[in-house]
Structures are given as structure tokens and as C-alpha cells.
Design a protein around this motif. Sequence first.
Motif, PDB file in Angstrom:
ATOM      1  N   TYR A 117       0.832  -1.206   0.000  1.00 58.21           N
ATOM      2  CA  TYR A 117       0.000   0.000   0.000  1.00 58.21           C
ATOM      3  C   TYR A 117       0.867   1.256   0.000  1.00 58.21           C
ATOM      4  N   ALA A 118       1.882   1.252   0.849  1.00 55.87           N
ATOM      5  CA  ALA A 118       2.752   2.421   0.961  1.00 55.87           C
ATOM      6  C   ALA A 118       3.543   2.645  -0.324  1.00 55.87           C
ATOM      7  N   ILE A 119       4.004   1.551  -0.952  1.00 56.64           N
ATOM      8  CA  ILE A 119       4.758   1.684  -2.206  1.00 56.64           C
ATOM      9  C   ILE A 119       3.859   2.248  -3.305  1.00 56.64           C
ATOM     10  N   LEU A 120       2.623   1.745  -3.362  1.00 53.34           N
ATOM     11  CA  LEU A 120       1.666   2.237  -4.355  1.00 53.34           C
ATOM     12  C   LEU A 120       1.474   3.749  -4.217  1.00 53.34           C
ATOM     13  N   LYS A 121       1.262   4.227  -3.007  1.00 51.65           N
ATOM     14  CA  LYS A 121       1.058   5.654  -2.788  1.00 51.65           C
ATOM     15  C   LYS A 121       2.319   6.450  -3.117  1.00 51.65           C
ATOM     16  N   ALA A 122       3.482   5.887  -2.805  1.00 53.98           N
ATOM     17  CA  ALA A 122       4.739   6.575  -3.114  1.00 53.98           C
ATOM     18  C   ALA A 122       4.870   6.777  -4.618  1.00 53.98           C
ATOM     19  N   VAL A 123       4.516   5.753  -5.388  1.00 49.73           N
ATOM     20  CA  VAL A 123       4.596   5.860  -6.852  1.00 49.73           C
ATOM     21  C   VAL A 123       3.561   6.856  -7.372  1.00 49.73           C
ATOM     22  N   GLN A 124       2.341   6.774  -6.849  1.00 49.31           N
ATOM     23  CA  GLN A 124       1.279   7.671  -7.312  1.00 49.31           C
ATOM     24  C   GLN A 124       1.566   9.128  -6.956  1.00 49.31           C
ATOM     25  N   ARG A 125       2.291   9.350  -5.882  1.00 44.97           N
ATOM     26  CA  ARG A 125       2.671  10.721  -5.518  1.00 44.97           C
ATOM     27  C   ARG A 125       3.864  11.210  -6.336  1.00 44.97           C
ATOM     28  N   THR A 126       4.729  10.285  -6.720  1.00 45.05           N
ATOM     29  CA  THR A 126       5.958  10.654  -7.435  1.00 45.05           C
ATOM     30  C   THR A 126       5.689  11.017  -8.886  1.00 45.05           C
ATOM     31  N   LEU A 127       4.818  10.283  -9.555  1.00 42.39           N
ATOM     32  CA  LEU A 127       4.598  10.482 -10.985  1.00 42.39           C
ATOM     33  C   LEU A 127       4.133  11.899 -11.334  1.00 42.39           C
ATOM     34  N   PRO A 128       3.231  12.517 -10.570  1.00 43.13           N
ATOM     35  CA  PRO A 128       2.893  13.915 -10.881  1.00 43.13           C
ATOM     36  C   PRO A 128       4.088  14.850 -10.762  1.00 43.13           C
ATOM     37  N   GLN A 129       4.981  14.573  -9.826  1.00 41.47           N
ATOM     38  CA  GLN A 129       6.165  15.415  -9.653  1.00 41.47           C
ATOM     39  C   GLN A 129       7.130  15.275 -10.832  1.00 41.47           C
ATOM     40  N   LEU A 130       7.047  14.167 -11.535  1.00 45.45           N
ATOM     41  CA  LEU A 130       7.900  13.949 -12.704  1.00 45.45           C
ATOM     42  C   LEU A 130       7.314  14.577 -13.962  1.00 45.45           C
ATOM     43  N   GLY A 131       6.058  15.030 -13.878  1.00 40.15           N
ATOM     44  CA  GLY A 131       5.390  15.535 -15.069  1.00 40.15           C
ATOM     45  C   GLY A 131       4.994  14.429 -16.015  1.00 40.15           C
ATOM     46  N   ALA A 132       4.866  13.214 -15.493  1.00 37.73           N
ATOM     47  CA  ALA A 132       4.555  12.057 -16.328  1.00 37.73           C
ATOM     48  C   ALA A 132       3.111  12.111 -16.829  1.00 37.73           C
ATOM     49  N   ASP A 133       2.872  11.451 -17.938  1.00 39.51           N
ATOM     50  CA  ASP A 133       1.558  11.409 -18.576  1.00 39.51           C
ATOM     51  C   ASP A 133       1.006   9.987 -18.471  1.00 39.51           C
ATOM     52  N   PRO A 134      -0.155   9.793 -17.835  1.00 37.27           N
ATOM     53  CA  PRO A 134      -0.724   8.442 -17.729  1.00 37.27           C
ATOM     54  C   PRO A 134      -0.906   7.760 -19.078  1.00 37.27           C
ATOM     55  N   LYS A 135      -1.167   8.553 -20.131  1.00 41.07           N
ATOM     56  CA  LYS A 135      -1.386   7.981 -21.453  1.00 41.07           C
ATOM     57  C   LYS A 135      -0.088   7.517 -22.108  1.00 41.07           C
ATOM     58  N   ASN A 136       1.023   7.854 -21.496  1.00 40.56           N
ATOM     59  CA  ASN A 136       2.322   7.463 -22.053  1.00 40.56           C
ATOM     60  C   ASN A 136       3.065   6.511 -21.125  1.00 40.56           C
ATOM     61  N   THR A 137       2.362   5.994 -20.113  1.00 40.54           N
ATOM     62  CA  THR A 137       2.996   5.208 -19.053  1.00 40.54           C
ATOM     63  C   THR A 137       2.447   3.784 -19.048  1.00 40.54           C
ATOM     64  N   VAL A 138       3.322   2.822 -18.822  1.00 42.76           N
ATOM     65  CA  VAL A 138       2.939   1.408 -18.795  1.00 42.76           C
ATOM     66  C   VAL A 138       3.531   0.750 -17.558  1.00 42.76           C
ATOM     67  N   PHE A 139       2.710   0.016 -16.818  1.00 40.69           N
ATOM     68  CA  PHE A 139       3.183  -0.794 -15.696  1.00 40.69           C
ATOM     69  C   PHE A 139       3.015  -2.261 -16.071  1.00 40.69           C
ATOM     70  N   ILE A 140       4.112  -3.017 -15.947  1.00 38.25           N
ATOM     71  CA  ILE A 140       4.121  -4.422 -16.346  1.00 38.25           C
ATOM     72  C   ILE A 140       4.580  -5.269 -15.164  1.00 38.25           C
ATOM     73  N   SER A 141       3.847  -6.324 -14.878  1.00 39.09           N
ATOM     74  CA  SER A 141       4.184  -7.164 -13.721  1.00 39.09           C
ATOM     75  C   SER A 141       4.139  -8.636 -14.100  1.00 39.09           C
ATOM     76  N   GLY A 142       4.686  -9.459 -13.211  1.00 34.23           N
ATOM     77  CA  GLY A 142       4.665 -10.903 -13.403  1.00 34.23           C
ATOM     78  C   GLY A 142       3.565 -11.532 -12.556  1.00 34.23           C
ATOM     79  N   ILE A 143       3.959 -12.394 -11.623  1.00 33.16           N
ATOM     80  CA  ILE A 143       2.998 -13.056 -10.744  1.00 33.16           C
ATOM     81  C   ILE A 143       3.465 -12.893  -9.299  1.00 33.16           C
ATOM     82  N   GLY A 144       2.540 -12.635  -8.413  1.00 29.87           N
ATOM     83  CA  GLY A 144       2.857 -12.461  -6.999  1.00 29.87           C
ATOM     84  C   GLY A 144       2.023 -11.334  -6.416  1.00 29.87           C
TER      85      GLY A 144
END
Length: 348
Positions: A29-56
Motif C-alpha cells: 500500500y505504501a509503495i503504491l502511494k509513493a509511486v502515485q505521488r511521485t509520478l505527478p512530480q515527474l510531469g509524467a503522462d498516464p497515457k504514455n505510461t505502462v506498468f508491467i508485472s509478473g505473478i505475486g
Amino acid sequence: MTEVAKIETTLKDWETDQEVRWCPGCGDYAILKAVQRTLPQLGADPKNTVFISGIGCSSRFPYYMETYGFHTIHGRAPAFATGVKLANPDLDVWLVTGDGDGLSIGGNHMMHVLRRNVNMQIMLFNNEIYGLTKGQYSPTSREHTRTPTSPLGSVDHPANPCAFALGSGARFIGRGFDVSKNLPDVLKAAHAHQGAAFIEIFQNCIVYNKDVFDDFAAPKGAEDRQLWLEHGQPMLFGNAKKGDIKGLKLVPETFSFEVVDVVDGDWEAAGVCVHDAKNRMLAHMLIELEFGPYPMPLGVIYDDPKPTYESAVIAERAKAVEGKDNNLARLLAKGQTWTVSGTAQDPV
């Protein structure tokens, strides 16, 4: 590759309508919030961003990010992420994995994405246990860890994720932990790095490996057990308010570190080493420090960029078509052609 324009967003722009489902108290939960707070500070665009995961457990992450995403196959997320980056190098790719997914079945794939230096951020959540499959010991579990598959205690020697990454050729290695206020700074540094940026994030599994990182992550007395590294700054730790400052001094004769006291803030007189994030040998020494006699090295341990894999592939493609006709229609019509005409024959 084109430069992507920065945009203004808020944390809400990165949250989905999906119910976040991890065990209550999970460090994810804390990592998720850290990422969600960081991305706006980077000026990132959700439409240009991809999160890829495996299993777990960690691999539920893409569901909770308002971006493009893939929840892929056990251990194979690096292969999918590499394909995405080669297909569209302008995409901002984040790879999410765990100590089991990324270092056991996925160890081979992790090694290759690092040695190739594909430009992406790789977050490895390390809770030293298999959480999703109910508490078996993982590649990073400490010796003598008691689990359903090691009831007498694991006899395996644990893998060191950062050492693995460095040995695989990673050019960026960072460390943090789930509830640390400094984790966003590590994520920002990883994002600024051009190439494969490997971040080990210690993550508390509240059910199967509770408080295993309290020896350095517990808030009380943390300043004495954590060494937050910053390029060009002395390696200092301890309680500044109480005047109890210590540092790491490099001993040339043994090529090792020694913990020294810093009197009146004069770290130079104490011989404290200044962190050089571009020094690979220094990074190796920090990664291999034994916690207990030494503090836990955190922050940006190594950051020395080199050309990325996808830039080399793009250059190779350009060279391959140089001076050649790349119009498929013209190529198909080129050379000897003929036309078949006439009527169908009567049936026999």
C-alpha cells in the motif's frame, strides 16, 4: 525517440476505480502511494505510461495504476517489458516484480533486461518470502527462516538482489523501503536515469514475514541503522540532534570500510568517504556491507549511464534500410510480374 512533453497531474489522476486488495498492513500500500505521488512530480503522462508485472502479491500493481498495463506470466515480465519498449521506445515503462517472481523463476529474464540496459524502471519488492502462495521461503529468505517448506529452518544462502543486479550489468542500483519518506527520491533518480534502473524496495509482509526489516526500518533509532547515500556527499549516519554522528571511512590496506566517530561535524578530519555513485567498485562494497556492524546502505548506490538497448536497435534498423526502398507496395511490384486472366473452364 522523441522527447515526451511533461504535463500536470495529481495523485487522483493515477488512481483507478479498482478496490486495492492486499492484506491489511501490507507494505505494498505504501509503495503504491509513493509511486502515485511521485509520478505527478515527474510531469509524467498516464497515457504514455505502462506498468508491467509478473505473478505475486506485488504483481497486482498494474490494476491500481490509471495507465496502460500488463499482468503477465510468472517471471517473464522483463521479456514483455522489453517488447513494449522496442515497439514504442517513447513509452515510460515501469516493471514491478518480487523477490520470488524476479529472482527465482524470473532470474534469467531479469539478468538479460539488465545486461541489455533496456530503458525502464524496475521495482523489485523484497519481502524475503513467497506471500501469494502462502509463506514458502524465497531466494532472499534468510538462513534458518521457518516456513511451511522449511519447518526446521531454511539452509539456503540468500541471494542479494542488488549484488545480482550489479553482476548482471545494471547501470543504476537503488534501495529503499516501503514506508520510507525518502523512497520517492529514489524513484525520481531511477526515472531520470537513461537505461535499466533497478530499485530494491524492502517490503513488510504482515502475514508471513512480519517486521523482518525492523532491525533497520523501525522508526525508533533508525538514524543509527540507515545510511542514506547521495552522490558527492559524505557517508554519514547517526543522531545529529544528539551530536552522535558517525561515518564510513575507507581503509585502503584492506579495501574495506570502518565506522568512525565524527567530532564537531568535521567529517573530513574523521576521514569519512564521499559517495561516488559512478564508482562501480564502491557500489559493490556498499552492497556487500554486513548489516549489524554497519548501517544499511539506502538511496542511490550506483548511477553510471551508458547507451540503451533500444537506441542501439533503432540505429541498427536505420542502418539496415539506409539507401534502400522501404515502400512495401513498390517492392512487391518490383521485378518480373504477370497477370492471369481468362474465364473458368467448363467442368469435366
